[in-house]
Design a protein around this motif. Structure first.
Motif, PDB file in Angstrom:
ATOM      1  N   SER A 249       0.739  -1.188  -0.003  1.00 54.84           N
ATOM      2  CA  SER A 249       0.113   0.047   0.106  1.00 54.84           C
ATOM      3  C   SER A 249       0.962   1.099   0.140  1.00 54.84           C
ATOM      4  O   SER A 249       1.740   1.405   0.995  1.00 54.84           O
ATOM      5  CB  SER A 249      -0.848   0.177   1.399  1.00 54.84           C
ATOM      6  OG  SER A 249      -1.509   1.305   1.236  1.00 54.84           O
ATOM      7  N   GLU A 250       0.743   2.065  -0.866  1.00 52.38           N
ATOM      8  CA  GLU A 250       1.320   3.428  -1.063  1.00 52.38           C
ATOM      9  C   GLU A 250       0.925   4.306   0.091  1.00 52.38           C
ATOM     10  O   GLU A 250       1.653   4.669   0.692  1.00 52.38           O
ATOM     11  CB  GLU A 250       1.280   4.085  -2.336  1.00 52.38           C
ATOM     12  CG  GLU A 250       1.836   3.376  -3.469  1.00 52.38           C
ATOM     13  CD  GLU A 250       3.223   3.305  -3.735  1.00 52.38           C
ATOM     14  OE1 GLU A 250       3.917   4.151  -3.289  1.00 52.38           O
ATOM     15  OE2 GLU A 250       3.764   2.318  -4.326  1.00 52.38           O
ATOM     16  N   SER A 251      -0.405   4.219   0.273  1.00 52.53           N
ATOM     17  CA  SER A 251      -0.826   5.204   1.277  1.00 52.53           C
ATOM     18  C   SER A 251      -0.446   4.803   2.736  1.00 52.53           C
ATOM     19  O   SER A 251      -0.295   5.675   3.500  1.00 52.53           O
ATOM     20  CB  SER A 251      -2.165   5.503   1.276  1.00 52.53           C
ATOM     21  OG  SER A 251      -3.084   4.101   1.572  1.00 52.53           O
ATOM     22  N   GLU A 252      -0.116   3.578   2.969  1.00 53.25           N
ATOM     23  CA  GLU A 252       0.245   3.051   4.250  1.00 53.25           C
ATOM     24  C   GLU A 252       1.716   2.813   4.356  1.00 53.25           C
ATOM     25  O   GLU A 252       2.152   2.444   5.242  1.00 53.25           O
ATOM     26  CB  GLU A 252      -0.437   1.895   4.752  1.00 53.25           C
ATOM     27  CG  GLU A 252      -2.077   2.335   4.902  1.00 53.25           C
ATOM     28  CD  GLU A 252      -2.872   0.980   5.395  1.00 53.25           C
ATOM     29  OE1 GLU A 252      -2.359   0.234   6.006  1.00 53.25           O
ATOM     30  OE2 GLU A 252      -4.110   1.004   5.216  1.00 53.25           O
TER      31      GLU A 252
ATOM     32  N   LEU B 101       7.807   1.179   1.930  1.00 53.81           N
ATOM     33  CA  LEU B 101       8.397   1.205   0.456  1.00 53.81           C
ATOM     34  C   LEU B 101       9.091   2.336   0.354  1.00 53.81           C
ATOM     35  O   LEU B 101      10.106   2.226  -0.561  1.00 53.81           O
ATOM     36  CB  LEU B 101       6.911   1.497  -0.116  1.00 53.81           C
ATOM     37  CG  LEU B 101       5.800   0.518  -0.231  1.00 53.81           C
ATOM     38  CD1 LEU B 101       4.767   1.173  -0.943  1.00 53.81           C
ATOM     39  CD2 LEU B 101       6.280  -0.703  -1.201  1.00 53.81           C
ATOM     40  N   ASP B 102       9.224   3.397   1.226  1.00 49.83           N
ATOM     41  CA  ASP B 102       9.900   4.369   1.273  1.00 49.83           C
ATOM     42  C   ASP B 102      10.432   4.907   2.747  1.00 49.83           C
ATOM     43  O   ASP B 102       9.630   5.156   3.422  1.00 49.83           O
ATOM     44  CB  ASP B 102       9.500   5.832   0.442  1.00 49.83           C
ATOM     45  CG  ASP B 102      10.520   6.785   0.386  1.00 49.83           C
ATOM     46  OD1 ASP B 102      11.475   6.802   1.094  1.00 49.83           O
ATOM     47  OD2 ASP B 102      10.173   7.670  -0.355  1.00 49.83           O
TER      48      ASP B 102
ATOM     49  N   ALA C  50       6.110   5.206   9.272  1.00 50.05           N
ATOM     50  CA  ALA C  50       7.471   4.534   9.345  1.00 50.05           C
ATOM     51  C   ALA C  50       7.357   3.024   9.811  1.00 50.05           C
ATOM     52  O   ALA C  50       7.467   2.880  11.066  1.00 50.05           O
ATOM     53  CB  ALA C  50       8.444   5.425   9.738  1.00 50.05           C
ATOM     54  N   VAL C  51       6.850   2.094   9.163  1.00 53.44           N
ATOM     55  CA  VAL C  51       6.528   0.766   9.543  1.00 53.44           C
ATOM     56  C   VAL C  51       7.599   0.013  10.160  1.00 53.44           C
ATOM     57  O   VAL C  51       7.568  -0.864  10.816  1.00 53.44           O
ATOM     58  CB  VAL C  51       5.639  -0.196   8.487  1.00 53.44           C
ATOM     59  CG1 VAL C  51       4.343   0.526   8.194  1.00 53.44           C
ATOM     60  CG2 VAL C  51       6.701  -0.450   7.482  1.00 53.44           C
TER      61      VAL C  51
END
Length: 165
Positions: free
Chosen positions: A44-47, A71-72, A78-79
């Motif tokens: 998920s980009e948003s998450e 992803l970034d 920031a998971v």
């Protein structure tokens, strides 16, 4: 203090989510060494998350372990910055729980009730309280997960059985 008027039940742990900068390193421990099974993926980009969904156990005792990487790494959420990212709890009636908890000052994270990675309706209790909502996860992000009917039934049957014993 137990509130006997609470209109919902926490049935058990649905999941834990573990974050790191490289989910392959997490998989080495959780899948290769501990034997959990990868049952799906979620991106998920948003998450800002790329995760492998793993499981252990069976039936109502099946627990999901999400292995997450951002992803970034420069974006939020920031998971990967909190190794134990969040804990998920099975709830028998999610919408009732959210309404009841909100009315009692519990702070929820933005996003409301929505479909989660595993397909269940979810929402998150915010890890930090504020003036408007003085009750929160005290540093822990807590995911409330709508339990499917078979899980609610299994836990109800266990509760009835344990009352007899």
């Amino acid at each position: 203090m137990q509130d006997t008027q609470r209109p919902f039940r926490v049935l058990g742990i649905q999941q834990i989510a573990i974050g790191g900068p490289d989910k392959q390193r997490l998989k080495t421990l959780w899948v290769d060494m501990l034997g959990l099974e990868v049952t799906g993926t979620f991106r998920s980009e948003s998450e800002n998350v790329d995760e492998d969904i793993c499981t252990m156990g069976n039936g109502p005792f099946k627990v999901e372990v999400d292995l997450m990487q951002p992803l970034d790494p420069e974006k939020k959420p920031a998971v990967h910055t909190t190794p134990l990212n969040h804990v998920g709890l099975w709830i028998d009636d999610l919408s009732t729980a959210v309404a009841w908890l909100t009315a009692r000052g519990v702070r929820f994270a933005p996003g409301g009730i929505r479909k989660g990675a595993a397909g269940f309706d979810i929402c998150f209790l915010h890890p930090k309280a504020n003036e408007a909502f003085p009750v929160a996860g005290e540093g822990v992000l807590i995911e409330l997960v709508q339990a499917p009917p078979e899980v609610v039934a299994a836990f109800s049957k266990m509760a009835t059985h344990s009352e007899i014993m």
